[in-house]
Write a protein that holds these residues in place. Sequence first.
Motif, short mmCIF file in Angstrom:
data_model
loop_
_atom_site.label_atom_id
_atom_site.label_comp_id
_atom_site.label_asym_id
_atom_site.label_seq_id
_atom_site.Cartn_x
_atom_site.Cartn_y
_atom_site.Cartn_z
N SER A 179 0.83 -1.21 0.00
CA SER A 179 0.00 0.00 0.00
C SER A 179 0.86 1.25 0.00
N ALA A 180 2.01 1.22 0.65
CA ALA A 180 2.91 2.38 0.65
C ALA A 180 3.44 2.65 -0.76
N TRP A 181 3.82 1.61 -1.49
CA TRP A 181 4.31 1.79 -2.86
C TRP A 181 3.22 2.27 -3.79
N ILE A 182 2.03 1.70 -3.65
CA ILE A 182 0.91 2.14 -4.48
C ILE A 182 0.54 3.58 -4.14
N LEU A 183 0.58 3.91 -2.87
CA LEU A 183 0.30 5.28 -2.44
C LEU A 183 1.33 6.25 -3.03
N LEU A 184 2.58 5.86 -3.08
CA LEU A 184 3.61 6.70 -3.68
C LEU A 184 3.31 6.97 -5.15
N VAL A 185 2.94 5.92 -5.89
CA VAL A 185 2.62 6.08 -7.31
C VAL A 185 1.42 7.00 -7.49
N PHE A 186 0.37 6.78 -6.70
CA PHE A 186 -0.81 7.64 -6.80
C PHE A 186 -0.50 9.08 -6.42
N MET A 187 0.35 9.30 -5.44
CA MET A 187 0.71 10.66 -5.05
C MET A 187 1.46 11.37 -6.18
N ILE A 188 2.36 10.66 -6.83
CA ILE A 188 3.09 11.26 -7.96
C ILE A 188 2.13 11.63 -9.08
N ILE A 189 1.22 10.70 -9.42
CA ILE A 189 0.22 10.98 -10.45
C ILE A 189 -0.67 12.13 -10.04
N VAL A 207 -7.16 7.97 -1.17
CA VAL A 207 -7.67 7.92 0.21
C VAL A 207 -7.70 6.48 0.71
N PHE A 208 -8.13 5.54 -0.13
CA PHE A 208 -8.19 4.14 0.28
C PHE A 208 -6.82 3.61 0.68
N PHE A 209 -5.83 3.80 -0.18
CA PHE A 209 -4.49 3.28 0.13
C PHE A 209 -3.84 4.04 1.27
N PHE A 210 -4.16 5.32 1.42
CA PHE A 210 -3.67 6.09 2.56
C PHE A 210 -4.22 5.50 3.86
N LEU A 211 -5.53 5.24 3.89
CA LEU A 211 -6.14 4.67 5.09
C LEU A 211 -5.57 3.29 5.41
N VAL A 212 -5.40 2.44 4.40
CA VAL A 212 -4.84 1.11 4.63
C VAL A 212 -3.45 1.24 5.24
N HIS A 213 -2.62 2.07 4.65
CA HIS A 213 -1.24 2.23 5.12
C HIS A 213 -1.19 2.79 6.54
N VAL A 214 -1.95 3.84 6.79
CA VAL A 214 -1.91 4.51 8.10
C VAL A 214 -2.50 3.62 9.19
N VAL A 258 -13.40 2.42 8.09
CA VAL A 258 -14.67 2.34 7.36
C VAL A 258 -15.42 3.67 7.46
N LEU A 259 -15.48 4.26 8.64
CA LEU A 259 -16.17 5.54 8.80
C LEU A 259 -15.47 6.66 8.03
N SER A 260 -14.16 6.66 8.03
CA SER A 260 -13.42 7.68 7.29
C SER A 260 -13.67 7.57 5.80
N PHE A 261 -13.62 6.35 5.27
CA PHE A 261 -13.85 6.17 3.84
C PHE A 261 -15.30 6.50 3.49
N TRP A 262 -16.24 6.11 4.36
CA TRP A 262 -17.65 6.43 4.13
C TRP A 262 -17.87 7.94 4.13
N PHE A 263 -17.19 8.65 5.03
CA PHE A 263 -17.27 10.10 5.08
C PHE A 263 -16.74 10.73 3.79
N ILE A 264 -15.61 10.22 3.29
CA ILE A 264 -15.02 10.74 2.04
C ILE A 264 -15.95 10.45 0.87
N LEU A 265 -16.59 9.27 0.85
CA LEU A 265 -17.55 8.98 -0.21
C LEU A 265 -18.72 9.95 -0.17
N GLY A 266 -19.13 10.33 1.02
CA GLY A 266 -20.22 11.29 1.17
C GLY A 266 -19.85 12.66 0.66
N ILE A 267 -18.61 13.06 0.82
CA ILE A 267 -18.15 14.35 0.32
C ILE A 267 -18.04 14.34 -1.19
N ASP A 268 -17.51 13.25 -1.71
CA ASP A 268 -17.29 13.14 -3.15
C ASP A 268 -18.61 13.06 -3.85
#
Length: 100
Positions: A14-24, A55-62, A90-100
């Motif tokens: 998840s850290a490596w995937i997060l790095l790729v997504f952050m660069i993109i 957000v998903f990979f950030f939450l998994v990593h953290v 789960v609540l954090s991701f659900w909250f982000i889905l609500g914002i999006d």
Amino acid sequence: MNTGRMLVKINRLSAWILLVFMIIFLISGYAWNNGILIPLYQAKHMHTNLDLFLVFFFLVHVLISTKFTLARWRVGHERLVNLLLIATGVLSFWFILGID
């Protein structure tokens, strides 16, 4: 393979995937703002549609890292900590889905 080793591997992946997504995410945001590097419509599409993955990979990593840190510090009961971290994720991701 035990759960701890599997979580370490997931955390590293998840850290490596997060790095790729952050660069993109950074490149697409820069391109969207300045109109260079990649076409404007592609930059806007990438920047606005990749945020959920970020957000998903950030939450998994953290949350996995938090679990290991709390275990090292011997904080709380393991099952309670796991339950609270999963609920937080789960609540954090659900909250982000609500914002999006």
